[in-house]
Design a protein around this motif. Structure first.
Motif, PDB file in Angstrom:
ATOM      1  N   ASP A  54      30.734  52.560  34.346  1.00 53.82           N
ATOM      2  CA  ASP A  54      31.661  51.876  34.639  1.00 53.82           C
ATOM      3  C   ASP A  54      33.844  52.405  34.406  1.00 53.82           C
ATOM      4  O   ASP A  54      34.441  52.554  33.797  1.00 53.82           O
ATOM      5  CB  ASP A  54      31.833  51.535  32.746  1.00 53.82           C
ATOM      6  CG  ASP A  54      30.846  50.593  32.813  1.00 53.82           C
ATOM      7  OD1 ASP A  54      30.686  50.456  33.562  1.00 53.82           O
ATOM      8  OD2 ASP A  54      30.184  50.317  31.627  1.00 53.82           O
ATOM      9  N   ALA A  57      37.467  49.368  38.014  1.00 54.02           N
ATOM     10  CA  ALA A  57      38.925  48.262  36.668  1.00 54.02           C
ATOM     11  C   ALA A  57      39.202  47.232  37.585  1.00 54.02           C
ATOM     12  O   ALA A  57      39.938  47.026  38.565  1.00 54.02           O
ATOM     13  CB  ALA A  57      39.757  49.403  36.089  1.00 54.02           C
ATOM     14  N   HIS A  75      36.456  46.887  32.254  1.00 57.30           N
ATOM     15  CA  HIS A  75      35.435  47.586  33.108  1.00 57.30           C
ATOM     16  C   HIS A  75      34.440  47.965  33.321  1.00 57.30           C
ATOM     17  O   HIS A  75      33.863  46.780  32.775  1.00 57.30           O
ATOM     18  CB  HIS A  75      35.680  49.174  32.520  1.00 57.30           C
ATOM     19  CG  HIS A  75      37.650  49.933  32.139  1.00 57.30           C
ATOM     20  ND1 HIS A  75      38.178  49.024  31.420  1.00 57.30           N
ATOM     21  CD2 HIS A  75      38.276  50.346  32.857  1.00 57.30           C
ATOM     22  CE1 HIS A  75      39.460  49.333  31.623  1.00 57.30           C
ATOM     23  NE2 HIS A  75      39.740  50.823  32.776  1.00 57.30           N
ATOM     24  N   ALA A  82      33.205  43.759  36.700  1.00 53.48           N
ATOM     25  CA  ALA A  82      34.699  44.073  36.617  1.00 53.48           C
ATOM     26  C   ALA A  82      36.176  42.617  36.675  1.00 53.48           C
ATOM     27  O   ALA A  82      35.664  42.255  35.895  1.00 53.48           O
ATOM     28  CB  ALA A  82      35.284  45.257  37.199  1.00 53.48           C
TER      29      ALA A  82
END
Length: 114
Positions: A54, A57, A75, A82
């Motif tokens: 993750d 973003a 994220h 994302a």
């Protein structure tokens, strides 16, 4: 509705990333197209070449006509995921924003007679 796409250099390594993300965001937010003047989409890799879960973003800022900007950040492990998550969250926020303005709209104030 104008869409401005921004990214850092580590994200642009994949082919057609800007076109894919713009198409996904435009499709998700199409019902608000007449009420928005501009969308700014920012994608980035927060860890750069290090990798990680993750670490991609996406921030999307919507500019409603005559209103303050509304922004969200999500994220995920890929920039496409994302962006999809951010577009979904933004759609919910815009639904609330425009729904409230419609619910709380008042009739114009009647003219006072003296």
């Amino acid at each position: 509705m104008q869409i401005q796409f921004n990214s850092d250099s580590s994200v642009m390594g994949t082919e057609n990333v800007a076109e894919r993300i713009e198409a996904a965001v435009r499709q998700k937010l199409s019902r608000f197209e007449n009420r928005l003047t501009r969308l700014e989409v920012h994608v980035r890799d927060e860890n750069g070449p290090k990798g990680g879960a993750d670490d991609k973003a996406c921030t999307i800022e919507a500019r409603p006509s005559g209103g303050k900007p509304i922004g969200v950040t999500e994220h995920a492990s890929s920039v496409d995921d994302a962006a999809r998550r951010a577009a979904g969250t933004l759609a919910q926020r815009l639904e609330r924003h425009f729904g409230k303005s419609e619910r709380h709209g008042h009739d114009p104030r009647p003219e006072k007679e003296m």
